[in-house]
Design a protein around this motif. Structure first.
Motif, mmCIF file in Angstrom:
data_model
loop_
_atom_site.group_PDB
_atom_site.id
_atom_site.type_symbol
_atom_site.label_atom_id
_atom_site.label_comp_id
_atom_site.label_asym_id
_atom_site.label_seq_id
_atom_site.Cartn_x
_atom_site.Cartn_y
_atom_site.Cartn_z
ATOM 1 N N ALA A 122 0.845 -1.192 0.000
ATOM 2 C CA ALA A 122 0.000 0.000 0.000
ATOM 3 C C ALA A 122 0.879 1.241 0.000
ATOM 4 C CB ALA A 122 -0.922 0.010 1.217
ATOM 5 N N HIS A 123 0.542 2.189 -0.854
ATOM 6 C CA HIS A 123 1.204 3.495 -0.896
ATOM 7 C C HIS A 123 0.386 4.433 -0.019
ATOM 8 C CE1 HIS A 123 2.523 7.176 -3.512
ATOM 9 N NE2 HIS A 123 3.211 7.085 -2.387
ATOM 10 N N ASN A 176 -5.717 4.081 3.021
ATOM 11 C CA ASN A 176 -4.919 3.419 1.991
ATOM 12 C C ASN A 176 -4.552 1.977 2.305
ATOM 13 O OD1 ASN A 176 -4.188 5.555 -0.174
ATOM 14 N ND2 ASN A 176 -3.875 6.632 1.767
ATOM 15 N N LEU A 177 -4.275 1.664 3.551
ATOM 16 C CA LEU A 177 -3.840 0.313 3.880
ATOM 17 C C LEU A 177 -4.919 -0.739 3.595
ATOM 18 C CD1 LEU A 177 -1.559 -1.418 4.763
ATOM 19 C CD2 LEU A 177 -1.993 -0.800 7.152
ATOM 20 N N PRO A 178 -6.209 -0.458 3.853
ATOM 21 C CA PRO A 178 -7.228 -1.475 3.540
ATOM 22 C C PRO A 178 -7.339 -1.793 2.050
ATOM 23 C CG PRO A 178 -8.092 0.136 5.105
ATOM 24 C CD PRO A 178 -6.783 0.670 4.614
ATOM 25 N N ARG A 179 -6.844 -0.913 1.184
ATOM 26 C CA ARG A 179 -6.984 -1.121 -0.258
ATOM 27 C C ARG A 179 -6.199 -2.333 -0.757
ATOM 28 N NH1 ARG A 179 -5.632 4.789 -2.551
ATOM 29 N NH2 ARG A 179 -6.044 3.784 -4.566
ATOM 30 N N CYS A 180 -5.232 -2.801 0.029
ATOM 31 C CA CYS A 180 -4.451 -3.954 -0.407
ATOM 32 C C CYS A 180 -4.974 -5.263 0.180
ATOM 33 C CB CYS A 180 -2.974 -3.775 -0.057
ATOM 34 S SG CYS A 180 -2.569 -3.990 1.692
ATOM 35 N N LEU A 181 -6.020 -5.191 1.000
ATOM 36 C CA LEU A 181 -6.531 -6.379 1.677
ATOM 37 C C LEU A 181 -7.598 -7.075 0.850
ATOM 38 C CD1 LEU A 181 -6.966 -4.954 5.288
ATOM 39 C CD2 LEU A 181 -5.074 -6.343 4.437
#
Length: 340
Positions: A243-244, A253-258
Motif C-alpha cells: 500500500a502506498h 490506503n492500507l485497507p486497499r491492499c486487503l
C-alpha cells in the motif's frame, strides 16, 4: 494580431523543448522507439513475460506547488510527481516502464519548467522508467504569472501470475511500514492553513525542525520505493500485499491492499513520528485521529509479509538504508484499520 499578442509564445515553447531534450533522452532505454517530439511515444514491451499485465496510474502534486511557487524552488516537484505515480502502480507488483507529464502555465518560463522537468528526469532515474513524452500548455488568463500545475501518468508491467490483488494475504501476516521522507505530497491545504493562521513564513526556522527552514523541510521530495521493493521481490522475499500511503493516510490506503474478510490491527507506537508531523499537530491543534486521516505520519509505504519472515525482511530493508518497522498484524475483519 497573432498568438503572441494573446499571450502564447510559440517560440518559447520550442526553446523549452530544446532545453530539456538531452535531459529527457537520458532516461531512454532499448525499449524506447523514436525520439522526443512526435505525436506519441513508442515503447516496446520487454521480453521475458509469459502473460504480461499492464498497470497504469496518474496523479499530481496538489497544493504543495504553492510552496514551490513561493520559494521559487521547482526541482523537487518533479520528483514528487513521478513518485506519486510509480509508487501507486508498484503496489500491484508492477515494474514502471515509462512516464509522461503534463505541464500547464499562465506564461511559459523555460528555466522554471526546465527545473520541474529536471526533477521528473531524476524521479524517472530513481524508479528505472523512461520519460517517454509530455505536453506543455501555455494558458494565459487561466493561471497567475509564475504559476503552473503538473500531472503525471505512468505505465508498468507485471506477470499476471504475480499480480498482487489481496487474495494472497492471510490472517497472521504482518504489516511492515517503510519510513517516509516527510509529508510527501498530501495534506498541504491543511499545512498552508496552519501557516496562514499562525502568521508564519516559509523561511521561518523552528528548533524542533533542525537546520532546515519550514519551507525547505516541506519541499522534501516524496520517497520513491520502486527499486528496493523490486529488488526485494527479485531476491525471493515474499511480499503478499503493498500500500502506498497518500491522501487519507493509513486508515484509507492500507485497507486497499486487503482481500475480503481481512483487517489490520495497527500499533502506532511501533515507529517514530517525524518532527514535522509533531510540529503540524502542535501548531494547528490537530487531533491525533485527524493527523492519521490526513498524513502518512512517517510511514510512506507498507508491505504485507509472512510473520515468520518479518525480522529478516526488516533487516534486509535496513541494509538498503530504509528504516522499516513491524506496525501491525492481519486479523479477521471487514477491510478496516483497527487501533488508530
Amino acid at each position: 494580431m497573432d498568438y503572441q499578442d494573446a499571450g502564447v509564445n510559440i517560440e518559447a515553447g520550442r526553446s523549452f523543448v530544446d532545453k530539456i531534450r538531452r535531459s529527457v533522452e537520458s532516461t531512454y532505454n532499448p525499449q524506447v522507439l523514436g525520439g522526443l517530439g512526435g505525436f506519441g511515444g513508442y515503447f516496446e514491451l520487454p521480453t521475458g513475460y509469459e502473460n504480461p499485465v499492464l498497470v497504469s496510474g496518474t496523479d499530481g502534486v496538489g497544493t504543495k506547488l504553492k510552496i514551490a511557487h513561493a520559494l521559487n524552488r521547482h526541482h523537487t516537484i518533479g520528483i514528487d510527481l513521478v513518485a506519486m505515480c510509480v509508487n501507486d502502480i508498484l503496489t500491484s507488483g508492477a515494474k514502471p516502464l515509462f512516464f509522461l507529464d503534463y505541464l500547464a502555465t499562465g506564461k511559459l518560463n523555460p528555466q522554471q519548467l526546465s527545473d520541474v522537468v529536471t526533477g521528473i528526469v531524476e524521479g524517472c532515474h530513481l524508479s528505472g522508467c523512461a520519460l517517454l513524452g509530455g505536453e506543455t500548455a501555455e494558458m494565459p488568463g487561466f493561471y497567475g504569472v509564475g504559476e503552473y500545475d503538473v500531472a503525471g501518468f505512468c505505465v508498468g508491467v507485471v506477470e499476471k501470475s504475480k499480480l498482487l490483488d489481496g487474495s494472497q494475504i492471510n490472517t497472521g501476516d504482518v504489516a511492515i511500514g517503510l519510513r517516509s521522507s516527510g509529508v510527501h505530497s498530501n495534506g498541504f491545504s491543511l499545512v498552508r492553513k496552519i501557516v496562514e493562521v499562525n502568521g508564519f513564513n516559509w523561511g521561518d526556522r523552528f528548533d524542533s525542525l533542525g537546520d532546515q527552514t519550514l519551507g525547505e523541510m516541506l519541499l522534501t521530495p516524496t520517497q520513491i520505493y520502486v527499486k528496493p521493493i523490486l529488488e526485494a521481490l527479485n531476491s525471493g522475499i515474499e511480499i503478499k500485499g503493498m500500500a502506498h500511503i497518500t491522501g487519507g493516510g493509513l486508515p484509507e490506503n492500507l485497507p486497499r491492499c486487503l482481500g475480503e474478510n481481512k483487517s489490520i490491527q495497527i500499533n502506532p507506537e511501533t515507529w517514530p513520528i517525524l518532527p514535522i508531523f509533531q510540529w503540524i499537530a502542535n501548531m494547528g491543534n490537530v487531533k491525533t485521529s485527524a493527523m492519521f486521516d490526513t498524513f502518512n505520519m512517517g510511514i510512506g509505504f507498507v508491505i504485507i509479509v509472512p510473520k515468520s519472515e518479518s525480522n529478516n525482511i526488516i533487516k534486509w530493508f535496513q541494509s538498503q538504508e530504509i528504516d522499516a518497522y513491524e506496525i501491525g498484524e492481519v486479523i479477521e475483519g471487514n477491510q478496516e484499520i483497527i487501533g488508530l
